[in-house]
Each structure stands twice: as structure tokens, then as C-alpha cells.
Write an enzyme that holds these catalytic residues in place. Structure first.
Site, PDB file in Angstrom:
ATOM      1  N   CYS A 131       3.876  -6.495 -31.023  1.00  0.00           N
ATOM      2  CA  CYS A 131       2.561  -6.919 -31.480  1.00  0.00           C
ATOM      3  C   CYS A 131       1.535  -5.802 -31.235  1.00  0.00           C
ATOM      4  CB  CYS A 131       2.171  -8.235 -30.815  1.00  0.00           C
ATOM      5  SG  CYS A 131       0.996  -9.164 -31.808  1.00  0.00           S
ATOM      6  N   GLU A 139      10.379 -12.109 -28.209  1.00  0.00           N
ATOM      7  CA  GLU A 139      10.744 -12.635 -26.890  1.00  0.00           C
ATOM      8  C   GLU A 139      10.672 -14.160 -26.843  1.00  0.00           C
ATOM      9  OE1 GLU A 139       7.943 -11.094 -27.675  1.00  0.00           O
ATOM     10  OE2 GLU A 139       6.241 -11.690 -26.439  1.00  0.00           O
ATOM     11  N   HIS A 177       6.484 -11.783 -32.043  1.00  0.00           N
ATOM     12  CA  HIS A 177       6.921 -11.873 -30.642  1.00  0.00           C
ATOM     13  C   HIS A 177       8.382 -12.337 -30.562  1.00  0.00           C
ATOM     14  CE1 HIS A 177       3.059 -11.179 -28.645  1.00  0.00           C
ATOM     15  NE2 HIS A 177       2.531 -11.740 -29.716  1.00  0.00           N
TER      16      HIS A 177
END
Ligand code: GLN
Length: 541
Positions: free
Chosen positions: A379, A515, A513
Site C-alpha cells: 500500500c 497480509e 493488503h
């Protein structure tokens, strides 16, 4: 028929209620049941979206674009079930709805009260969208004794009655060790359960967090004073890795007890082999790598909860231990500090908002690019990678993000600023914070043959977003001349989603994102690949 499990916490906060809930969810799932987890948060913010990461840790974003509590991240990591907006509610949300209804006149002149209006709204939330779930686990945020918890406790007390036989209560408490006495103490647990019973909730199971093995005599004492059978007093001891929690709770009989209380006697044994495999890989790694996370909120690791876990997952997949060095990017703003990065095997710049530390991140990216250290930009980390290449390779020294530099050459800016300007590159950066965040799952199309396409093994992906600014498409050509490739774009071709430098061993920036979607039993391909590259790098240095 859906059964409900309500989880409360007592004595102190930070006992790991979210983790305990997630682990129980995983155990029930390992027995073949369909589960869903929910979080009821008593605070008055409408959602954690505007709360500082220092206050509240990470904001966990769902596919449907809700900004939620980080415990939902635990739920997803342990069960693999994607959370939805309808899985996290706060007092703020409930009051907002009720007050809007009151203003519209929906209550027809009646008095609007905590009981029944607020409690009914909480009950509706907890029991909504049951679909074909076997179990819905609802975690109540906060600690017993907090004033703001009361409406939630009253609501679940009522649900216990309404759902008689199909609801159970788990209370997680602390059994502290008092060093001067050389003893574990059960009194806080007794008091906490007493408080809960005063509200009308008799827990069915008491889970006791403790740093030491709790002697039989103490377990009996808790059983006696808390009015729960002995086998419903479950010791919850500290373990080496959070992924051991399901195994540890199973060994202590938690899921067995839950099933017994519900009168389920034909449940299959849980298949815990995938968890055993994960724990074994964490405990017996075949090597290790050092990853520098160059960020802003490094003082509080909860601010990067999912990121940290995703790196661990990348390590699990590669059978290595991932040592994370959390570095405050501001230190790189002084001369040559980047040389500290000399020994690391990978550099990651995570998501962030605002100016502070941005120049330090850019310096660390220059270092990674020039020294061929694997670089992963997430990001903000992707946006800064683009600015770095623009400044240092494309001959655009004024390149920056309008998020913090006005005026500047807007390599990164609000999407509204150029989406409709016919591709005209301007020096004006008139955009303000009026834009809204782009939140939740969006598709991206990956270029055939690109590194990311190979990593994902797909040409269309869906990932979660949480950002306001975008890389300016008007500079794509100029950047591609430097060797950077825009290998992922939004389906309409307007918004850059991924950049990579094919000449570099591993240099990838993503606008989303990843993750948030990584799980120990299903590590995210980008993290697997990044850690693999770091392993290769570690063999060189
Ligand atoms: N601040 C940047 C934006 O709003 C990046 C956000 C992030 O990293 N999550 O676009």
C-alpha cells in the site's frame, strides 16, 4: 440449527479472548462443523477505522469493506472463514442506528431505552445471518466490571434464556502467580465469576489463563466457588506460538466439554494434523531469515498484527524462522543510517498514512533497489516505491504524493484528481482529504508472464484495499522506461494495483493488503515468495 457460544473476559484485559475464541472455532471446525465468529465491541466509536493504531492496533478490513477489530483477523486466520461487516458491531453503531430511528419517529412517541431497545439491537446482531452455521461464537469485548459492557451482558443473558439449550457461556479469566507467596491465586477468578453471576450469567466453562500449571487443588477450588463442574475448568496456559493454542485447548478438553454441554455425543474426533504440522514447522525451522519492516507504528506490534502473522506464514511455508526487525523509518532520515539495513535479507515497507517517516521509507527503498535486497511494498510501501523510482531513475526530483507534499509532481494522489482530467499531467495538487477510502475486495488483472502472475498462478485476483490515494496512471510510461513494470491493474485499466522490477531479484509493490488474507494453513503466495527470495538472499550474504 445453530448453537451459540458467548465468550466473556474477566480480571484484566489482553488475556487473549480473541485468540481463545478463534482457537475454539478452529477446533469445532476440525471436527467438521461450520462455524462463524463475531465480535461485539462496547466502545462508542462507530468502527475502529478512525482510531489510532497506537490506541487500537490494526484495523482489519473485510471483503465487504468493513473496518473492523483486529480480533476478526484472528478469527479468519484460525478458521479460514471470511468475516463480513455483519460480524463486528460496536455500541457506537448500535446507538447511531437507534438514534437515527428515533429522529425519524420510528418509535411512535415511545421512550427509547437501553433495555429493551439497545439490548434488542445487540441480540439481533448476534443472531443475524445464521445461514447454515452449526456454531456462532460471539466474543464480547472489554472486561467484566466495565460499565459500558453492561448492555451487552444483559443482551447475552437474555439470549441464554431465549435460546435455552442452544447457548453456552465461556468466561476467560486470569490465575496470576504471586512470586512473593510462590503461589497461583484463584481469588480474582472467583470475584470475576461472582460479578458475572450478579448480572445473571452463570458461565458453563471457566478458562483460566495462567503462566504456570494450575494445581488440581486450585482447579477444584475454582470449580467449587464458580459453580462449574471440574472438567469445565480449563487451564489455558501460555504456549510458545499462538498456533499451538488449538492443540493445547484440545488437550485440556475444551471442545469436548463444549460438545458435552450441548449434548452432542456423535461428534467426529477433530483432525488436528494440519495444526500439528504448522506448530512443528514453527518450532523446528530449518533456517532463518531477517526481515526489516520499515514502518511508522513500530512501537506497537498490534498495529501490524496481520503483517507479522503473514510473515510467519511465509516462514512456515519455507520451513524457516522469520526474525522481524521493526525499524522506525524516521531514523533513515539522518545520513547513511540505511547502512543498518546491510545485514537484512528482505525489506518490507507496510501500509501507513501521512508524512511522518515517508522520506526515510524512500531511502530504505533506494537501498533495497540498489543493493538487490528483496523488497516488498504494501500500500503506502508501493506508493513510495513508485515515488522512489520516479525521483531517482525517471529524473522527476519533485515526484511525491499529494497526501503530504503540496504542491508536488503528483505521482501519487487522490484518484478523483486525475481520473477525469483526460490524462493531463498537471503540477497542481488541489486534492484535499474529501475523498473516501477505497475499502474491501477489488479485482486486479495481472499481466501474463509477469512475476506476480507466476506467483499467484492466476491472471485475475481479488485482494482487500484500504487507501485513499492512488499511483497516477499518467506516469506509467515514464516509469516503465526505468525498468518498473505495472503488472497488475484494476479491471478497467485505470488504477495501478501492482508494480514490479523484473531486473531485481524480488521487488514488488502492491496497492492492496495481502497480509489480511494470509493464514497459517494457507499462507499468502506473495509472502511465501518474498520469504523464499529472502532465503536465497541469505545464502548470498
Ligand atoms: N496513505 C495511503 C493512502 O491513503 C496509503 C494507505 C495504506 O497504506 N493503507 O492511499
Amino acid at each position: 440449527m445453530t448453537r451459540f457460544i458467548f465468550i466473556t473476559g474477566g480480571v484484566v484485559s489482553s488475556l487473549g479472548k480473541g485468540l481463545a475464541s478463534a482457537a475454539l472455532g478452529a477446533l469445532l471446525q476440525a471436527r467438521g462443523y461450520k462455524v462463524r465468529l463475531r465480535k461485539l465491541d462496547p466502545y462508542l466509536n462507530v468502527d475502529p477505522g478512525t482510531m489510532s493504531p497506537y490506541q487500537h492496533g490494526e484495523v482489519y478490513v473485510t471483503d465487504d469493506g468493513a473496518e473492523t477489530d483486529l480480533d476478526l483477523g484472528h478469527y479468519e486466520r484460525f478458521t479460514g472463514v471470511a468475516s463480513r461487516r455483519s460480524d463486528n458491531v460496536t455500541s457506537g453503531q448500535i446507538y447511531q442506528k437507534i438514534i437515527a430511528a428515533e429522529r425519524r419517529g420510528d418509535y411512535l412517541g415511545g421512550t427509547v431505552q437501553v433495555i429493551p431497545h439497545v439490548t434488542d439491537a445487540i441480540k439481533n446482531f448476534a443472531t443475524a445471518r445464521q445461514e447454515d452455521c452449526d456454531f456462532i461464537l460471539c466474543e464480547i469485548g472489554g472486561t467484566i466490571g466495565d460499565i459500558e459492557c453492561l448492555p451487552f451482558l444483559e443482551a447475552i443473558r437474555q439470549l441464554g434464556n431465549d435460546l435455552r439449550g442452544n447457548a453456552l457461556f465461556i468466561h476467560l479469566t486470569l490465575v496470576p502467580y504471586i512470586a512473593s507467596a510462590g503461589e497461583l491465586k484463584t481469588k480474582p477468578t472467583q470475584h470475576s465469576v461472582k460479578e458475572l453471576r450478579g448480572i445473571g450469567i452463570q458461565p458453563d466453562i471457566v478458562m483460566c489463563r495462567s503462566e504456570r500449571e494450575i494445581p488440581e487443588a486450585d482447579l477444584r477450588k475454582i470449580s467449587l466457588f464458580c459453580n462449574v463442574p471440574e472438567n469445565a475448568v480449563i487451564p489455558a496456559l501460555d504456549v510458545d506460538t499462538i498456533y499451538e493454542v488449538p492443540l493445547s485447548y484440545h488437550a485440556r478438553g475444551l471442545d469436548t466439554e463444549v460438545l458435552r454441554i450441548f449434548g452432542i455425543d456423535d461428534a467426529p474426533e477433530p483432525d488436528l494434523r494440519p495444526w500439528q504440522e504448522v506448530v512443528q514447522r514453527i518450532k523446528e525451522p530449518e533456517g532463518e531469515v531477517n526481515i526489516a519492516v520499515v514502518g511508522k507504528y513500530v512501537g506497537l506490534q498490534d498495529a501490524y498484527k496481520s503483517l507479522r502473522e503473514a510473515l510467519v506464514h511465509g516462514g512456515i511455508a519455507n520451513k524457516v524462522k522469520v526474525n522481524i526487525e521493526w525499524i522506525d523509518s524516521e531514523i533513515f532520515e539522518s545520513e547513511d543510517a540505511v547502512l543498518h539495513l546491510e545485514g537484512v535479507n528482505g525489506i518490507l515497507v507496510p501500509g501507513a498514512f501521512g508524512k511522518r517517516g515517508a522520506e526515510g521509507k524512500i531511502k530504505s527503498i533506494t537501498f533495497a533497489r540498489e543493493r538487490l535486497v528483496p523488497y516488498f511494498g504494501i500500500c503506502f510501501g508501493m506508493q513510495m516505491a513508485v515515488v522512489e523510482s520516479a525521483r531517482n531513475l525517471a529524473g522527476l526530483p519533485d515526484a511525491s504524493s499529494t497526501e503530504f507534499e503540496k504542491p508536488c509532481l503528483p505521482l501519487v494522489g487522490l484518484m478523483t484528481a486525475w481520473e477525469h482530467d483526460g490524462g493531463q499531467v498537471t503540477r497542481s495538487a488541489s486534492s484535499d482529504m474529501g475523498g473516501t477510502l477505497r475499502l474491501g475486495a477489488y479485482d486486479a488483472h495481472l499481466t501474463e508472464g509477469s512475476q506476480v502472475q507466476k506467483i499467484y498462478g492466476a491472471t485475475t485476483i481479488s485482494e482487500r484495499h484500504r487507501h485513499r490515494y492512488e499511483v497516477n496512471i499518467n506516469y506509467v510510461e515514464k516509469l516503465e522506461e526505468t525498468g518498473m513494470v505495472f503488472s497488475g491493474m484494476s479491471p478497467d485499466g485505470v488504477l495501478p494495483e501492482i508494480v514490479e522490477i523484473p531486473e531485481h531479484p524480488w521487488f514488488i509493490g502492491v496497492q492492496f493488503h495481502p497480509e489480511l488474507k494470509s493464514r497459517p494453513l494457507d499462507p499468502h503466495p506473495l509472502f511465501v515468495s518474498f520469504i523464499k527470495a529472502a532465503v536465497e538472499r541469505s545464502r548470498l550474504v
